[in-house]
Every structure is written in structure tokens, then in C-alpha cells.
Design a protein around this motif. Structure first.
Motif, PDB file in Angstrom:
ATOM      1  N   GLY A 115      23.252   1.401 -12.231  1.00 35.52           N
ATOM      2  CA  GLY A 115      23.402   1.782 -10.829  1.00 35.52           C
ATOM      3  C   GLY A 115      22.626   3.038 -10.491  1.00 35.52           C
ATOM      4  O   GLY A 115      21.961   3.111  -9.461  1.00 35.52           O
ATOM      5  N   ASP A 116      22.683   4.035 -11.371  1.00 39.40           N
ATOM      6  CA  ASP A 116      21.918   5.264 -11.148  1.00 39.40           C
ATOM      7  C   ASP A 116      20.425   4.990 -11.127  1.00 39.40           C
ATOM      8  O   ASP A 116      19.691   5.554 -10.317  1.00 39.40           O
ATOM      9  N   ARG A 148       9.386   0.461  -8.900  1.00 42.82           N
ATOM     10  CA  ARG A 148       9.682   0.194  -7.491  1.00 42.82           C
ATOM     11  C   ARG A 148       9.245  -1.212  -7.080  1.00 42.82           C
ATOM     12  O   ARG A 148       9.926  -1.898  -6.314  1.00 42.82           O
ATOM     13  N   SER A 149       8.130  -1.685  -7.612  1.00 44.51           N
ATOM     14  CA  SER A 149       7.614  -3.006  -7.251  1.00 44.51           C
ATOM     15  C   SER A 149       8.566  -4.127  -7.664  1.00 44.51           C
ATOM     16  O   SER A 149       8.565  -5.206  -7.075  1.00 44.51           O
ATOM     17  N   GLU A 165      16.387   7.474  -3.611  1.00 41.04           N
ATOM     18  CA  GLU A 165      15.717   8.755  -3.803  1.00 41.04           C
ATOM     19  C   GLU A 165      14.197   8.628  -3.793  1.00 41.04           C
ATOM     20  O   GLU A 165      13.491   9.620  -3.886  1.00 41.04           O
ATOM     21  N   GLY A 166      13.691   7.416  -3.715  1.00 37.90           N
ATOM     22  CA  GLY A 166      12.256   7.204  -3.578  1.00 37.90           C
ATOM     23  C   GLY A 166      11.431   7.327  -4.839  1.00 37.90           C
ATOM     24  O   GLY A 166      10.213   7.429  -4.776  1.00 37.90           O
ATOM     25  N   LEU A 167      12.076   7.310  -6.010  1.00 38.80           N
ATOM     26  CA  LEU A 167      11.295   7.361  -7.250  1.00 38.80           C
ATOM     27  C   LEU A 167      10.479   6.082  -7.409  1.00 38.80           C
ATOM     28  O   LEU A 167      10.875   5.025  -6.944  1.00 38.80           O
ATOM     29  N   ILE A 168       9.356   6.179  -8.071  1.00 38.43           N
ATOM     30  CA  ILE A 168       8.512   5.019  -8.339  1.00 38.43           C
ATOM     31  C   ILE A 168       9.029   4.262  -9.554  1.00 38.43           C
ATOM     32  O   ILE A 168       9.062   3.037  -9.572  1.00 38.43           O
ATOM     33  N   ASN A 169       9.463   4.997 -10.579  1.00 37.22           N
ATOM     34  CA  ASN A 169       9.986   4.413 -11.812  1.00 37.22           C
ATOM     35  C   ASN A 169      11.309   5.075 -12.161  1.00 37.22           C
ATOM     36  O   ASN A 169      11.510   6.249 -11.868  1.00 37.22           O
ATOM     37  N   MET A 205      17.242   9.072   2.801  1.00 34.33           N
ATOM     38  CA  MET A 205      17.858   7.869   3.286  1.00 34.33           C
ATOM     39  C   MET A 205      19.358   7.975   3.071  1.00 34.33           C
ATOM     40  O   MET A 205      19.812   8.294   1.993  1.00 34.33           O
ATOM     41  N   ALA A 206      20.151   7.703   4.045  1.00 35.58           N
ATOM     42  CA  ALA A 206      21.603   7.790   3.937  1.00 35.58           C
ATOM     43  C   ALA A 206      22.152   6.549   3.255  1.00 35.58           C
ATOM     44  O   ALA A 206      21.517   5.505   3.221  1.00 35.58           O
ATOM     45  N   ASP A 207      23.372   6.682   2.719  1.00 36.19           N
ATOM     46  CA  ASP A 207      24.008   5.550   2.058  1.00 36.19           C
ATOM     47  C   ASP A 207      24.049   4.327   2.966  1.00 36.19           C
ATOM     48  O   ASP A 207      23.826   3.218   2.518  1.00 36.19           O
ATOM     49  N   ASP A 208      24.339   4.530   4.256  1.00 34.97           N
ATOM     50  CA  ASP A 208      24.442   3.412   5.184  1.00 34.97           C
ATOM     51  C   ASP A 208      23.131   2.637   5.282  1.00 34.97           C
ATOM     52  O   ASP A 208      23.130   1.445   5.535  1.00 34.97           O
TER      53      ASP A 208
END
Length: 98
Positions: free
Chosen positions: A65-66, A89-90, A74-78, A1-4
Motif C-alpha cells: 500500500g505504501d 509509474r507506467s 506522492e508522484g514518485l516515478i518508482n 493530491m488529496a486523499d479524495d
């Protein structure tokens, strides 16, 4: 996913890599990442989690922020907030940020 895709309002070029300016995003609180940062900070404060120098409510915006970036971009779950609290993520899905 791009920043935009996450509607970042403020970025900075660091060593040729575009980085989100988390402090500005938090302050403006209008972008997805800014809202996410503030949600996590509010959650940590509500839970009385000690922050910088053990002070509740005083957290490093770059650590938070990170954590948010890892989940939203980045799609991490946790992801660890850096203060011993794992955000899932929830947490962001329930708030409508995802």
C-alpha cells in the motif's frame, strides 16, 4: 493530491493524521488504491516473488500500500514494493489508474 482525489474508501485517524486503511482497500478492491494494491500483489505472485516467510502470494499489504501510495499520491516515478521489486509509474498508467 488529496486523499479524495484517489477515491479512498477507508481511512483511519492515526495521531491526528488521516491514513489509508490499506487492508480494507485491498479487500474492497473498488478504489484506486485498492485496485493498485491488488495489481501489485498479482504481479508479485505471477513473478513468483517470495513474500512473508518466503511464501509466494503472502505479502504485507501495508508495504504494498505504501508503495502504491507513493506513486499514486506522492508522484514518485518508482517505488520499492518491499520485496525487491520496483514498481514504475507506467505500471499503473497502463492499467488506467493514472
Amino acid at each position: 493530491m488529496a486523499d479524495d482525489d484517489l477515491d479512498f474508501a477507508n481511512t483511519t485517524l492515526v495521531n491526528g493524521v488521516t491514513r489509508v486503511n490499506y487492508a480494507t482497500e485491498k479487500t474492497n478492491d473498488t478504489s484506486s488504491i485498492g485496485k493498485a494494491i491488488n495489481m501489485v500483489i498479482n504481479s508479485l505472485t505471477t513473478q513468483n516473488v517470495p513474500g512473508i516467510n518466503g511464501v509466494v502470494g503472502n505479502y504485507d499489504v501495508n508495504l504494498i500500500g505504501d508503495c502504491c501510495y507513493k506513486i499514486l499520491n506522492e508522484g514518485l516515478i518508482n517505488a520499492d514494493t518491499g520485496y525487491g521489486v520496483i514498481i514504475n509509474r507506467s505500471f499503473f498508467q497502463a492499467a488506467g489508474l493514472m
